[in-house]
Design a protein around this motif. Structure first.
Motif, PDB file in Angstrom:
ATOM      1  N   VAL A 166       0.857  -1.140   0.075  1.00 46.68           N
ATOM      2  CA  VAL A 166      -0.162  -0.009   0.010  1.00 46.68           C
ATOM      3  C   VAL A 166       0.937   1.237   0.217  1.00 46.68           C
ATOM      4  O   VAL A 166       2.056   1.280   0.173  1.00 46.68           O
ATOM      5  CB  VAL A 166      -0.911   0.030   1.113  1.00 46.68           C
ATOM      6  CG1 VAL A 166      -1.773  -1.387   1.182  1.00 46.68           C
ATOM      7  CG2 VAL A 166      -0.275  -0.064   2.369  1.00 46.68           C
ATOM      8  N   GLY A 167       0.440   2.263  -0.449  1.00 49.20           N
ATOM      9  CA  GLY A 167       0.935   3.601  -0.460  1.00 49.20           C
ATOM     10  C   GLY A 167       0.742   4.533   0.731  1.00 49.20           C
ATOM     11  O   GLY A 167       1.496   5.085   1.496  1.00 49.20           O
ATOM     12  N   GLU A 168      -0.284   4.290   1.393  1.00 55.14           N
ATOM     13  CA  GLU A 168      -1.053   5.112   2.486  1.00 55.14           C
ATOM     14  C   GLU A 168      -1.845   4.251   3.282  1.00 55.14           C
ATOM     15  O   GLU A 168      -2.439   3.413   2.833  1.00 55.14           O
ATOM     16  CB  GLU A 168      -1.738   6.409   2.111  1.00 55.14           C
ATOM     17  CG  GLU A 168      -0.802   7.484   1.319  1.00 55.14           C
ATOM     18  CD  GLU A 168      -1.674   8.628   1.046  1.00 55.14           C
ATOM     19  OE1 GLU A 168      -3.085   8.570   1.070  1.00 55.14           O
ATOM     20  OE2 GLU A 168      -0.830   9.656   1.102  1.00 55.14           O
ATOM     21  N   VAL A 169      -1.860   4.287   4.699  1.00 56.05           N
ATOM     22  CA  VAL A 169      -2.803   3.858   5.660  1.00 56.05           C
ATOM     23  C   VAL A 169      -3.439   4.972   6.482  1.00 56.05           C
ATOM     24  O   VAL A 169      -3.323   6.103   6.648  1.00 56.05           O
ATOM     25  CB  VAL A 169      -1.961   2.581   6.575  1.00 56.05           C
ATOM     26  CG1 VAL A 169      -1.429   1.633   5.695  1.00 56.05           C
ATOM     27  CG2 VAL A 169      -0.877   3.477   7.236  1.00 56.05           C
ATOM     28  N   THR A 219       4.708   8.652  12.820  1.00 56.66           N
ATOM     29  CA  THR A 219       5.543   9.053  13.882  1.00 56.66           C
ATOM     30  C   THR A 219       5.894   7.819  14.683  1.00 56.66           C
ATOM     31  O   THR A 219       6.868   8.239  15.775  1.00 56.66           O
ATOM     32  CB  THR A 219       4.963  10.257  14.634  1.00 56.66           C
ATOM     33  OG1 THR A 219       3.755   9.830  15.265  1.00 56.66           O
ATOM     34  CG2 THR A 219       4.484  11.511  13.764  1.00 56.66           C
ATOM     35  N   VAL A 220       5.469   6.684  14.475  1.00 53.65           N
ATOM     36  CA  VAL A 220       5.690   5.545  15.393  1.00 53.65           C
ATOM     37  C   VAL A 220       7.227   5.186  15.329  1.00 53.65           C
ATOM     38  O   VAL A 220       7.725   5.008  14.159  1.00 53.65           O
ATOM     39  CB  VAL A 220       4.975   4.344  14.892  1.00 53.65           C
ATOM     40  CG1 VAL A 220       5.323   3.250  15.837  1.00 53.65           C
ATOM     41  CG2 VAL A 220       3.421   4.601  15.352  1.00 53.65           C
ATOM     42  N   TYR A 242      -1.155   7.848   6.393  1.00 54.28           N
ATOM     43  CA  TYR A 242       0.253   7.821   6.609  1.00 54.28           C
ATOM     44  C   TYR A 242       0.830   7.075   5.415  1.00 54.28           C
ATOM     45  O   TYR A 242       0.374   5.962   5.072  1.00 54.28           O
ATOM     46  CB  TYR A 242       0.409   7.496   7.866  1.00 54.28           C
ATOM     47  CG  TYR A 242      -0.335   7.993   9.075  1.00 54.28           C
ATOM     48  CD1 TYR A 242       0.271   9.327   9.726  1.00 54.28           C
ATOM     49  CD2 TYR A 242      -1.501   7.753   9.578  1.00 54.28           C
ATOM     50  CE1 TYR A 242      -0.495   9.964  10.675  1.00 54.28           C
ATOM     51  CE2 TYR A 242      -2.125   8.263  10.429  1.00 54.28           C
ATOM     52  CZ  TYR A 242      -1.452   9.355  11.329  1.00 54.28           C
ATOM     53  OH  TYR A 242      -2.250   9.888  12.247  1.00 54.28           O
ATOM     54  N   LYS A 243       1.880   7.707   5.013  1.00 52.74           N
ATOM     55  CA  LYS A 243       2.874   6.873   3.815  1.00 52.74           C
ATOM     56  C   LYS A 243       3.169   5.235   4.612  1.00 52.74           C
ATOM     57  O   LYS A 243       3.619   5.457   5.990  1.00 52.74           O
ATOM     58  CB  LYS A 243       3.888   7.558   3.502  1.00 52.74           C
ATOM     59  CG  LYS A 243       4.984   6.930   2.446  1.00 52.74           C
ATOM     60  CD  LYS A 243       5.996   7.732   2.132  1.00 52.74           C
ATOM     61  CE  LYS A 243       7.167   7.030   1.275  1.00 52.74           C
ATOM     62  NZ  LYS A 243       8.239   7.724   0.890  1.00 52.74           N
ATOM     63  N   TRP A 244       3.083   4.435   3.739  1.00 55.67           N
ATOM     64  CA  TRP A 244       3.557   3.016   4.358  1.00 55.67           C
ATOM     65  C   TRP A 244       4.101   2.255   3.340  1.00 55.67           C
ATOM     66  O   TRP A 244       3.616   2.387   2.170  1.00 55.67           O
ATOM     67  CB  TRP A 244       2.214   2.286   4.820  1.00 55.67           C
ATOM     68  CG  TRP A 244       2.778   1.156   5.478  1.00 55.67           C
ATOM     69  CD1 TRP A 244       2.846   0.816   6.731  1.00 55.67           C
ATOM     70  CD2 TRP A 244       3.027  -0.416   5.078  1.00 55.67           C
ATOM     71  NE1 TRP A 244       3.159  -0.677   7.111  1.00 55.67           N
ATOM     72  CE2 TRP A 244       3.242  -1.163   5.844  1.00 55.67           C
ATOM     73  CE3 TRP A 244       2.973  -0.647   3.754  1.00 55.67           C
ATOM     74  CZ2 TRP A 244       3.889  -2.426   5.610  1.00 55.67           C
ATOM     75  CZ3 TRP A 244       3.281  -1.980   3.363  1.00 55.67           C
ATOM     76  CH2 TRP A 244       3.773  -3.000   4.399  1.00 55.67           C
ATOM     77  N   LEU A 251      10.880  -3.839  14.672  1.00 47.70           N
ATOM     78  CA  LEU A 251      10.325  -3.015  13.457  1.00 47.70           C
ATOM     79  C   LEU A 251      10.995  -3.155  12.467  1.00 47.70           C
ATOM     80  O   LEU A 251      12.487  -3.037  12.207  1.00 47.70           O
ATOM     81  CB  LEU A 251      10.493  -1.466  13.942  1.00 47.70           C
ATOM     82  CG  LEU A 251       9.561  -1.125  15.318  1.00 47.70           C
ATOM     83  CD1 LEU A 251       9.659   0.121  15.553  1.00 47.70           C
ATOM     84  CD2 LEU A 251       8.136  -1.773  15.421  1.00 47.70           C
ATOM     85  N   PHE A 252      10.461  -3.640  11.231  1.00 55.29           N
ATOM     86  CA  PHE A 252      11.416  -3.660   9.845  1.00 55.29           C
ATOM     87  C   PHE A 252      10.314  -3.643   9.015  1.00 55.29           C
ATOM     88  O   PHE A 252       9.039  -4.135   8.834  1.00 55.29           O
ATOM     89  CB  PHE A 252      11.813  -5.202   9.897  1.00 55.29           C
ATOM     90  CG  PHE A 252      12.231  -5.544   8.423  1.00 55.29           C
ATOM     91  CD1 PHE A 252      13.434  -4.975   8.010  1.00 55.29           C
ATOM     92  CD2 PHE A 252      11.655  -6.465   7.743  1.00 55.29           C
ATOM     93  CE1 PHE A 252      14.029  -5.227   6.776  1.00 55.29           C
ATOM     94  CE2 PHE A 252      12.030  -6.622   6.327  1.00 55.29           C
ATOM     95  CZ  PHE A 252      13.318  -6.025   5.864  1.00 55.29           C
ATOM     96  N   ASN A 253      10.820  -2.529   7.916  1.00 55.38           N
ATOM     97  CA  ASN A 253      10.068  -2.199   6.710  1.00 55.38           C
ATOM     98  C   ASN A 253       8.460  -2.012   6.802  1.00 55.38           C
ATOM     99  O   ASN A 253       7.642  -2.559   5.961  1.00 55.38           O
ATOM    100  CB  ASN A 253      10.060  -3.566   5.749  1.00 55.38           C
ATOM    101  CG  ASN A 253       9.793  -3.183   4.130  1.00 55.38           C
ATOM    102  OD1 ASN A 253      10.270  -2.098   3.909  1.00 55.38           O
ATOM    103  ND2 ASN A 253       9.231  -3.960   3.559  1.00 55.38           N
ATOM    104  N   GLY A 254       7.983  -1.366   7.991  1.00 53.63           N
ATOM    105  CA  GLY A 254       6.703  -1.053   8.152  1.00 53.63           C
ATOM    106  C   GLY A 254       5.889  -1.975   8.930  1.00 53.63           C
ATOM    107  O   GLY A 254       4.714  -1.976   9.161  1.00 53.63           O
TER     108      GLY A 254
END
Length: 305
Positions: free
Chosen positions: A180-183, A200-201, A300-302, A218-221
């Motif tokens: 996806v591009g945004e969430v 901001t996470v 948010y960009k993802w 945390l890795f790659n979203g």
């Protein structure tokens, strides 16, 4: 939706489900385009993780590496991550595919065959046989269903996640998430021990019932946590995890401010944006000059980094 699971009896929604369903509705409104009926590998993650259509950007991911000394997780202290070798990754992927084959419906006899591994790793010092130790991340295009029903729209590439306990049992073999591009949320879960983060996470924690809060990797979203897995699936098993809400997840920003707490979810005070597709195929606001009160919900960009 085409739901190929066992029918469930009516029952009250468990804690957190209302919040999750509201999020899914907002996502559907944002997309505002035809979707293919949700075709489910059984078991699967929450509906938010198995959207059939996801327009977005391809994500650069690192190549598989040889075993390395391990990567300390920020704020996690003792939690250390190590990449699997190419041979061990292939072995894990074969085990995940075998388990997915066992659980899938007959219309999809061999799922995930087109997916290519992009990373496999383990939590080095997780030794409890019931706790998830190893994860596979693969990427590919959803498999073609053998039922003669063409999709409404072409399915896009997505991610396949599969986990294995320290005891060698596959915990989740069929977790899917679209590219996806945004969430619409900065953090969400797709299983009791995995989910996505954006915005901001910078830190995600998971707290199993009765145990201390601990950091996720945390890795790659995506975020991953070493918790007790969910094993012992039966064929065509229901996708609801009765113990999922025993695992509280929280998100924090770089300043240590708590952004989200799944034990105390809050309703966003915002208006969902409506979108339309132009003749050029690009998505645009249905009413670009509107100034709603409350304002439009943020996206948010993802992946965000």
């Amino acid at each position: 939706m085409r739901e190929l699971l066992n029918r469930r009896t009516d029952q009250p929604l468990p804690p957190g489900v209302h919040d999750k369903l509201r999020t899914e509705l907002l996502d559907a409104i944002e997309e505002n385009q035809p979707r293919q009926a949700r075709r489910v590998l059984v078991p699967v993650a929450a509906a938010a993780a198995v959207l059939a259509v996801a327009a977005g950007l391809a994500v650069a991911v690192p190549a598989l590496k040889k075993d390395n000394p391990g990567t300390p997780v920020a704020g996690g202290g003792e939690l250390v991550v190590r990449d699997l070798s190419a041979a061990d990754t292939a072995t894990l992927q074969a085990q995940c595919q075998a388990e997915a084959d066992r659980l899938t419906v007959k219309q999809l006899p061999q799922p995930f065959r087109s997916y290519k591994a992009v990373r496999a790793f383990e939590f080095v010092n997780v030794n409890d046989p019931k706790v998830v130790k190893t994860w596979l991340i693969a990427k590919g295009k959803p498999d073609t269903w053998q039922d003669g029903v063409p999709p409404i729209v072409e399915e896009k590439q997505g991610y396949w996640l599969c986990s294995r306990t320290a005891g060698g049992a596959i915990s989740e073999s069929s977790l899917r998430h679209p590219v996806v591009g945004e969430v619409s949320e900065e953090v969400r879960s797709i299983a009791r021990n995995a989910g996505t983060f954006a915005g901001t996470v910078t830190r995600v924690t998971v707290q199993p019932k009765g145990l201390p809060e601990r950091d996720a990797y945390l890795f790659n979203g995506f975020w991953f946590a070493p918790t007790v897995g969910r094993v012992g699936w039966g064929p065509h098993y229901d996708d609801d995890d009765p113990n999922r809400w025993d695992f509280v997840y929280r998100a924090y920003d770089a300043r240590g401010r708590k952004i989200y707490d799944s034990a105390k979810p809050t309703e966003p005070n915002c208006t969902a944006q409506m979108w339309v597709l132009g003749k050029d195929g690009k998505k645009r606001p249905a009413n670009p000059d509107a100034k709603p009160n409350p304002p439009y919900c943020l996206t948010y960009k993802w992946p965000s980094r």
